[in-house]
Design an enzyme around this catalytic site. Structure first.
Site, PDB file in Angstrom:
ATOM      1  N   LYS A  45       0.799  -1.235   0.000  1.00  0.00           N
ATOM      2  CA  LYS A  45       0.000   0.000   0.000  1.00  0.00           C
ATOM      3  C   LYS A  45       0.829   1.281   0.000  1.00  0.00           C
ATOM      4  CE  LYS A  45      -3.044  -2.471  -0.603  1.00  0.00           C
ATOM      5  NZ  LYS A  45      -3.667  -2.423  -1.929  1.00  0.00           N
ATOM      6  N   HIS A 101       7.601  -7.485  -1.593  1.00  0.00           N
ATOM      7  CA  HIS A 101       7.208  -6.859  -0.322  1.00  0.00           C
ATOM      8  C   HIS A 101       8.095  -7.386   0.814  1.00  0.00           C
ATOM      9  CE1 HIS A 101       3.816  -4.763  -1.886  1.00  0.00           C
ATOM     10  NE2 HIS A 101       2.987  -5.774  -1.975  1.00  0.00           N
ATOM     11  N   SER A 131      -5.099   2.639   3.865  1.00  0.00           N
ATOM     12  CA  SER A 131      -5.250   1.961   2.575  1.00  0.00           C
ATOM     13  C   SER A 131      -5.278   0.443   2.784  1.00  0.00           C
ATOM     14  CB  SER A 131      -4.081   2.377   1.670  1.00  0.00           C
ATOM     15  OG  SER A 131      -4.126   1.705   0.449  1.00  0.00           O
TER      16      SER A 131
HETATM   17  S1  PPS Z   1      -0.197  -3.280  -3.169  1.00  0.00           S
HETATM   18  O1  PPS Z   1      -1.415  -4.085  -2.855  1.00  0.00           O
HETATM   19  O2  PPS Z   1       0.795  -3.384  -2.118  1.00  0.00           O
HETATM   20  O3  PPS Z   1       0.352  -3.595  -4.486  1.00  0.00           O
HETATM   21  O4  PPS Z   1      -0.736  -1.775  -3.163  1.00  0.00           O
HETATM   22  P1  PPS Z   1       0.086  -0.515  -3.665  1.00  0.00           P
HETATM   23  O5  PPS Z   1       0.075  -0.494  -5.137  1.00  0.00           O
HETATM   24  O6  PPS Z   1       1.405  -0.446  -2.980  1.00  0.00           O
HETATM   25  O7  PPS Z   1      -0.772   0.691  -3.103  1.00  0.00           O
HETATM   26  C1  PPS Z   1      -2.092   0.946  -3.498  1.00  0.00           C
HETATM   27  C2  PPS Z   1      -2.355   2.406  -3.170  1.00  0.00           C
HETATM   28  O8  PPS Z   1      -1.699   3.226  -4.154  1.00  0.00           O
HETATM   29  C3  PPS Z   1      -2.676   4.071  -4.754  1.00  0.00           C
HETATM   30  N1  PPS Z   1      -2.287   4.388  -6.131  1.00  0.00           N
HETATM   31  C4  PPS Z   1      -2.209   5.645  -6.617  1.00  0.00           C
HETATM   32  N2  PPS Z   1      -2.389   6.830  -6.018  1.00  0.00           N
HETATM   33  C5  PPS Z   1      -2.276   7.953  -6.799  1.00  0.00           C
HETATM   34  N3  PPS Z   1      -1.990   7.906  -8.113  1.00  0.00           N
HETATM   35  C6  PPS Z   1      -1.777   6.727  -8.754  1.00  0.00           C
HETATM   36  N4  PPS Z   1      -1.512   6.721 -10.050  1.00  0.00           N
HETATM   37  C7  PPS Z   1      -1.887   5.530  -7.992  1.00  0.00           C
HETATM   38  N5  PPS Z   1      -1.767   4.209  -8.279  1.00  0.00           N
HETATM   39  C8  PPS Z   1      -2.005   3.531  -7.130  1.00  0.00           C
HETATM   40  C9  PPS Z   1      -3.962   3.259  -4.649  1.00  0.00           C
HETATM   41  O9  PPS Z   1      -5.097   4.063  -4.883  1.00  0.00           O
HETATM   42  C10 PPS Z   1      -3.835   2.767  -3.209  1.00  0.00           C
HETATM   43  O10 PPS Z   1      -3.982   3.828  -2.257  1.00  0.00           O
HETATM   44  P2  PPS Z   1      -5.378   4.240  -1.577  1.00  0.00           P
HETATM   45  O11 PPS Z   1      -5.004   5.224  -0.503  1.00  0.00           O
HETATM   46  O12 PPS Z   1      -5.977   2.981  -0.999  1.00  0.00           O
HETATM   47  O13 PPS Z   1      -6.199   4.854  -2.653  1.00  0.00           O
END
Ligand code: PPS
Length: 293
Positions: A45, A101, A131
């Site tokens: 996340k 991770h 998140s």
């Molecule tokens: S995972 O399951 O570990 O692979 O998740 P991860 O990709 O690390 O994190 C997911 C969160 O990243 C946000 N996200 C983004 N935010 C802004 N812009 C872009 N382009 C973007 N891409 C992924 C996603 O919405 C999750 O955060 P939250 O706060 O839940 O929205």
């Protein structure tokens, strides 16, 4: 592989039995990195998928074809997941892009002596926990989230799946100086200046881009483009594994969403634990959008 109710305990850390086995985790620790590999390391996340997208787009010089036709787990597979070997064997793409991770204390030995390029992605932990909490509600391979207070306690104790956030960030960042090819990028940096972040990553990857190419990367890895891209938004995953009626993977994409969840008491408790666990840490965190400060 379903194994939705299975938990694998590996070196004291719980991993979802869905996609992780004792063998797949052990094989990750024995992985032979190539000098040309690109490794994206993060606590869940923290912006993992975003960085996968940025790296894909940079490698494609801004052309979205690959990112719109191949799912992120095929073009940047998780090292510790059971299908990784098959995906890497089937692919002839170089450089290989791999995601993990795993904490540094587990993966560090495999990286030692390699010149693989490591990009560590971190995010302010209050937004990480929020998140992750919402993700637990939709991901049927993760344990019940419980109340937010219970979840926050487990996060601060370090007993959630994938282990302790504090150990993760301390482990990877305290080794920056010792590991040659390591770049630390934060979620907040991507959020506040995506254009500069892409240039920074492309220069680290020794793949300089012209302005038009950078602009195309920015366009295709914006929150709205990624939310609509099936190859990234996890809507290809069946409902029994990820229940899309309970939330979306691309949820809000904001800095400071923790403010909508944390009570004052939870915030105080968080701050106490945070201060005691990161006493000697020089990292700076962005907790909210600058214009809200
Ligand atoms: S995972 O399951 O570990 O692979 O998740 P991860 O990709 O690390 O994190 C997911 C969160 O990243 C946000 N996200 C983004 N935010 C802004 N812009 C872009 N382009 C973007 N891409 C992924 C996603 O919405 C999750 O955060 P939250 O706060 O839940 O929205």
């Amino acid at each position: 592989m379903a194994r939705l109710d299975v938990t694998e305990l590996f070196h004291g850390i719980s991993f979802p039995g869905h996609l992780h086995t004792q063998d797949s985790l052990q094989l990750a620790l024995e992985f032979q990195f190539q000098d040309s590999d690109i490794l994206i390391a993060s606590y869940p996340k923290s912006g993992t998928t975003w960085m996968q997208e940025i790296v894909t787009l940079i490698s494609s010089r801004g052309d979205p074809h690959l990112s719109q036709t191949v799912p992120n787990w095929s073009r940047a597979p998780w090292l510790e997941q059971y299908y990784r070997a098959a995906v890497l064997e089937a692919s002839s793409t170089t450089p290989r892009v791999i995601t993990t991770h795993l904490p540094h204390h587990l993966l560090g030995p495999a990286l030692q002596g390699s010149r693989a390029k490591v990009i560590y992605v971190s995010r302010n932990p209050k937004d990480v926990v929020v998140s992750f909490y919402h993700f637990h509600k939709m991901a049927n391979f993760l344990p019940e989230a419980g109340s937010f207070t219970e979840f926050l306690n487990r996060f601060l104790e370090g007993t959630l799946h994938f282990g302790c956030w504090f150990d993760h960030i301390k482990g990877w960042t305290s080794h920056f100086a010792k590991v040659n090819s390591l770049l630390h990028i934060t979620y907040e940096e991507m959020s506040l200046d995506l254009h500069s972040t892409i240039k920074k990553v492309s220069s680290f990857l020794q793949c300089p881009l012209v302005d038009d190419e950078v602009n195309s990367c920015v366009k295709h890895c914006s929150f709205s483009s990624m939310k609509d891209n099936k190859m990234i938004n996890y809507t290809l995953i069946p409902e029994d594994i990820m229940d899309h009626s309970k939330g979306s993977f691309m949820r809000k994409g904001k800095i400071g969403d923790w403010k909508t969840m944390f009570t004052e008491e939870q915030n105080k408790y968080f701050e106490n634990v945070f201060t005691s666990k990161l006493q000697d840490c020089t990292l700076e965190f962005v907790w909210e959008e600058p214009d809200e400060e």
